[in-house]
Enzyme design. Structure first.
Site, PDB file in Angstrom:
ATOM      1  N   LYS A  52      26.680   8.087  35.380  1.00  0.00           N
ATOM      2  CA  LYS A  52      25.962   8.076  34.100  1.00  0.00           C
ATOM      3  C   LYS A  52      26.678   8.958  33.084  1.00  0.00           C
ATOM      4  O   LYS A  52      26.857   8.561  31.922  1.00  0.00           O
ATOM      5  CB  LYS A  52      24.509   8.532  34.310  1.00  0.00           C
ATOM      6  CG  LYS A  52      23.672   7.511  35.067  1.00  0.00           C
ATOM      7  CD  LYS A  52      22.300   8.019  35.499  1.00  0.00           C
ATOM      8  CE  LYS A  52      21.592   6.961  36.343  1.00  0.00           C
ATOM      9  NZ  LYS A  52      20.284   7.380  36.872  1.00  0.00           N
ATOM     10  N   GLN A  96      16.794  12.562  37.814  1.00  0.00           N
ATOM     11  CA  GLN A  96      17.234  11.635  38.849  1.00  0.00           C
ATOM     12  C   GLN A  96      16.273  11.670  40.046  1.00  0.00           C
ATOM     13  O   GLN A  96      15.901  12.740  40.527  1.00  0.00           O
ATOM     14  CB  GLN A  96      18.664  11.992  39.297  1.00  0.00           C
ATOM     15  CG  GLN A  96      19.292  11.004  40.266  1.00  0.00           C
ATOM     16  CD  GLN A  96      19.552   9.623  39.662  1.00  0.00           C
ATOM     17  OE1 GLN A  96      19.720   9.478  38.460  1.00  0.00           O
ATOM     18  NE2 GLN A  96      19.565   8.614  40.491  1.00  0.00           N
ATOM     19  N   ASP A 119      14.476   6.362  30.904  1.00  0.00           N
ATOM     20  CA  ASP A 119      14.331   5.633  32.173  1.00  0.00           C
ATOM     21  C   ASP A 119      13.186   4.610  32.108  1.00  0.00           C
ATOM     22  O   ASP A 119      13.100   3.715  32.948  1.00  0.00           O
ATOM     23  CB  ASP A 119      13.993   6.615  33.304  1.00  0.00           C
ATOM     24  CG  ASP A 119      15.191   6.933  34.184  1.00  0.00           C
ATOM     25  OD1 ASP A 119      16.091   6.083  34.287  1.00  0.00           O
ATOM     26  OD2 ASP A 119      15.198   8.023  34.784  1.00  0.00           O
TER      27      ASP A 119
HETATM   28  N1  GUN Z   1      17.018   6.727  41.265  1.00  0.00           N
HETATM   29  C1  GUN Z   1      17.370   5.441  41.511  1.00  0.00           C
HETATM   30  N2  GUN Z   1      17.418   4.724  40.358  1.00  0.00           N
HETATM   31  C2  GUN Z   1      17.077   5.597  39.380  1.00  0.00           C
HETATM   32  C3  GUN Z   1      16.966   5.457  37.963  1.00  0.00           C
HETATM   33  O1  GUN Z   1      17.150   4.401  37.368  1.00  0.00           O
HETATM   34  N3  GUN Z   1      16.606   6.578  37.297  1.00  0.00           N
HETATM   35  C4  GUN Z   1      16.368   7.776  37.912  1.00  0.00           C
HETATM   36  N4  GUN Z   1      15.991   8.819  37.175  1.00  0.00           N
HETATM   37  N5  GUN Z   1      16.464   7.926  39.225  1.00  0.00           N
HETATM   38  C5  GUN Z   1      16.831   6.847  39.943  1.00  0.00           C
END
Ligand code: GUN
Length: 293
Positions: A52, A96, A119
């Site tokens: 990211k 996350q 998100d």
């Molecule tokens: N863990 C797995 N996919 C995601 C996501 O799209 N966002 C976040 N914050 N954690 C994740």
């Protein structure tokens, strides 16, 4: 059969985002700024967050990575969220998941300002999505919509079978594709662990979206000739022949299913590539105040 190259699609969209960032810079406007909070040492989470941050650099966004040890308390994490909510320099942020067991994920998600929830996990954004209001769509479903739109895969009136009802993929994508929208108007069946006669449902599908997290779960005998296969699974399976000791496979038995499909996403190199792009698109929207004004 056409293999959907997530990397090419993702690069096309990243180029578009980068061009828009250049325009913002030329106009003297603020550059989008994404923050990511990573608690603990989970290897998959570390890899996702690295990706990211790298993608932010690729398109010219500012990014901030906040790393904390696995024994971070709930109160400490909530304090970080509070600071990010208040920081005008940060347009959007993510925490996350998964978080360590002693932390209440729901409480953390609820503490995030919906305006910065890129998100799309906060119930306010989820509820707005369900009602067709402007919102941040969660990254993986948003990535799937981008993929369907850009490949001109028709969804109107089609039978879509989603396998898996998670809050971050299965449930939102089933809502989105059933809504009255250009990429929507599908007849959606949401299958899960208690579904009876799963194969009968999946065999009806024009589009199969597999998001259960079980390697090779969708087999060729479950798939109608010509179906579109969107494989969301990212599963690690032991593989002594690889330096890392594992390889990544999806939820679909790719080798057997691919010849029957009209389109299929590989793992890796499929949906995962679009997921990061969706997060960038949400962050751009946050910076431009497109969702909440
Ligand atoms: N863990 C797995 N996919 C995601 C996501 O799209 N966002 C976040 N914050 N954690 C994740």
């Amino acid at each position: 059969m056409e293999l959907i190259d997530g990397k090419i699609l993702a690069n096309t969209i990243k180029d578009e985002i980068a061009a828009e960032v250049d325009q913002l810079k030329s106009a003297g406007s603020k550059v989008p700024h994404l923050a990511a909070v990573l608690v603990g040492e989970d290897p998959a989470s570390q890899a996702y967050v690295r990706n990211k941050v790298k993608s932010c650099e690729r398109v010219g966004f500012d990014s901030t990575l906040i790393r904390r040890p696995a024994d971070t308390t709930q109160a400490e994490l909530l304090e970080i969220v509070d600071q990010l909510n208040k920081d005008d320099n940060i347009d959007g942020f993510i925490v996350q998941l998964p978080l360590p067991d002693h932390i209440d994920e729901d409480e953390v998600t609820l503490a995030i300002d919906p305006k910065k929830d890129v998100d799309g996990f906060h119930p306010v954004n989820f509820g707005r999505m369900a009602q067709g209001l402007s919102c941040y769509i969660p990254a993986t479903p948003f990535g799937i919509l981008q993929m369907l739109r850009r490949l001109d895969i028709p969804t109107q009136g089609k039978e879509v079978v989603v396998i898996g009802r998670s809050n971050i993929v299965g449930t939102p994508i089933s809502i989105l594709l059933s809504r009255k929208a250009e990429i929507g108007n599908s007849t959606v069946t949401l299958c899960h662990s208690r579904t009876q006669n799963l194969k009968e449902h999946v065999l009806r599908a024009d589009i199969i979206i597999a998001a259960i997290g079980r390697p090779n779960f969708v087999t060729a005998d479950m798939v109608k000739e010509g179906a579109v296969i969107i494989d969301v699974g990212i599963n690690r399976v032991d593989d002594a022949s690889r330096k890392r000791g594992y390889r990544l496979v999806g939820d679909v038995d790719f080798e057997a299913v691919a010849p029957k499909s009209s389109f299929i996403t590989p793992v890796p190199g499929g949906v995962g590539q679009l997921t990061v792009v969706a997060l960038l698109l949400n962050t751009l929207k946050a910076c431009k105040k497109e969702v909440y004004g």
